[in-house]
Design an enzyme around this catalytic site. Sequence first.
Site, mmCIF file in Angstrom:
data_model
loop_
_atom_site.group_PDB
_atom_site.id
_atom_site.type_symbol
_atom_site.label_atom_id
_atom_site.label_comp_id
_atom_site.label_asym_id
_atom_site.label_seq_id
_atom_site.Cartn_x
_atom_site.Cartn_y
_atom_site.Cartn_z
ATOM 1 N N ASN A 10 1.021 -1.577 -0.293
ATOM 2 C CA ASN A 10 -0.073 0.132 0.099
ATOM 3 C C ASN A 10 0.943 1.154 0.056
ATOM 4 O OD1 ASN A 10 -1.845 2.007 0.540
ATOM 5 N ND2 ASN A 10 -2.171 1.723 2.103
ATOM 6 N N LYS A 12 0.142 4.459 -0.332
ATOM 7 C CA LYS A 12 -0.739 5.789 0.484
ATOM 8 C C LYS A 12 -0.322 6.526 -0.573
ATOM 9 C CE LYS A 12 0.874 3.435 5.018
ATOM 10 N NZ LYS A 12 -0.053 3.739 6.190
ATOM 11 N N HIS A 96 -9.551 0.687 4.799
ATOM 12 C CA HIS A 96 -8.087 1.633 5.777
ATOM 13 C C HIS A 96 -8.166 1.962 6.461
ATOM 14 C CE1 HIS A 96 -4.143 2.509 6.225
ATOM 15 N NE2 HIS A 96 -3.442 1.750 5.588
ATOM 16 N N GLU A 98 -6.678 4.602 7.726
ATOM 17 C CA GLU A 98 -6.386 6.593 7.280
ATOM 18 C C GLU A 98 -7.419 6.681 6.465
ATOM 19 O OE1 GLU A 98 -2.609 5.959 5.162
ATOM 20 O OE2 GLU A 98 -1.777 5.150 6.950
ATOM 21 N N GLU A 168 -5.400 -5.230 10.333
ATOM 22 C CA GLU A 168 -3.511 -3.144 10.303
ATOM 23 C C GLU A 168 -4.618 -3.356 11.658
ATOM 24 O OE1 GLU A 168 -2.781 -2.813 7.020
ATOM 25 O OE2 GLU A 168 -3.898 -1.296 6.831
ATOM 26 N N GLY A 174 2.327 2.577 10.374
ATOM 27 C CA GLY A 174 3.335 3.585 10.346
ATOM 28 C C GLY A 174 4.672 3.712 11.205
ATOM 29 N N SER A 207 3.653 -2.230 10.296
ATOM 30 C CA SER A 207 4.629 -2.445 10.225
ATOM 31 C C SER A 207 5.963 -3.353 9.985
ATOM 32 C CB SER A 207 5.402 -1.764 11.887
ATOM 33 O OG SER A 207 4.629 -0.758 11.850
HETATM 34 C C1 PEP Z 1 -0.407 0.470 5.766
HETATM 35 O O1 PEP Z 1 -0.539 1.259 5.479
HETATM 36 O O2 PEP Z 1 -1.718 -0.448 5.220
HETATM 37 C C2 PEP Z 1 0.228 -0.338 6.988
HETATM 38 C C3 PEP Z 1 0.500 -1.656 7.204
HETATM 39 O O3 PEP Z 1 1.742 0.652 6.260
HETATM 40 P P1 PEP Z 1 2.783 -0.148 7.375
HETATM 41 O O4 PEP Z 1 3.672 -1.595 6.854
HETATM 42 O O5 PEP Z 1 4.135 1.005 7.301
HETATM 43 O O6 PEP Z 1 2.483 0.236 8.815
#
Ligand code: PEP
Length: 246
Positions: A10, A12, A96, A98, A168, A174, A207
């Site tokens: 992803n 973003k 997601h 966000e 998630e 992040g 992460s």
């Molecule tokens: C994401 O944006 O779905 C995500 C898991 O980000 P990150 O791997 O940077 O934590």
Amino acid sequence: MSKKIYLYGNWKMNMTAAETKKFFDEFSGVYKPADDLEVGVFSPFTSLWALAEGAKKCNVVFGAQNVYFEEKGAFTGEVSIPMLKEIGVKYVILGHSERRHIFGESDEMIAKKVKAVLDAGMIPVLCYGEKLEERESGNTFTVMERQLKSAIKDLTADEISKIIYAYEPVWAIGTGKSATSEQAQEVCEWSRKLIANPNVVILYGGSVKGSNAKELLSMKDIDGALVGGASLKPASFLEIYTAYKN
Ligand code: PEP
């Protein structure tokens, strides 16, 4: 054969069309397709043409990070399913954290999007997960039950089986602080039961990187990773799969 691993990136709000082209120029030199690996990349709308071109050349799946459920009309700033289909998009990330927490998308809106994407013959990558305070107050499963049930309650068993699910935890996205493999496994196992289909694909995201990939991806109910930061460079993205295999 070992289980199939889904490695979805992803991006973003990163990667212009020019940067997308550069990514695939590099990716094509280092990517070694494998029978037990499915790579997918999800870019911003404006890079989708470049993504489609690069992804097709490398034989990886690709998609968008959002879509609106109406077909056309007075919805300034939105992008429709037919617009995505024109570019050859088959996968769409929905729900997601966000989108939920920065842009205020409700469970109802996400459910409408999931239904519209399925109706169009496309595949939703449905994200769900709890915030830190929800975990700390013991509400992890209540929150996730609400998020998951609202998204699938009006769907047929066949539609439910087509969705790719991505657990998630918001506190792991992040932050560099991934869930432990036990925490991620616990939720993915619980999700599979709630969805009432042992064969659905469930990814973990938050992460994920080379250094924690093996532990996480070796867990029984985790079919792959949805990767943010580490998916922006071919080397750190693909390292997740090689770390799991080695
Ligand atoms: C994401 O944006 O779905 C995500 C898991 O980000 P990150 O791997 O940077 O934590």
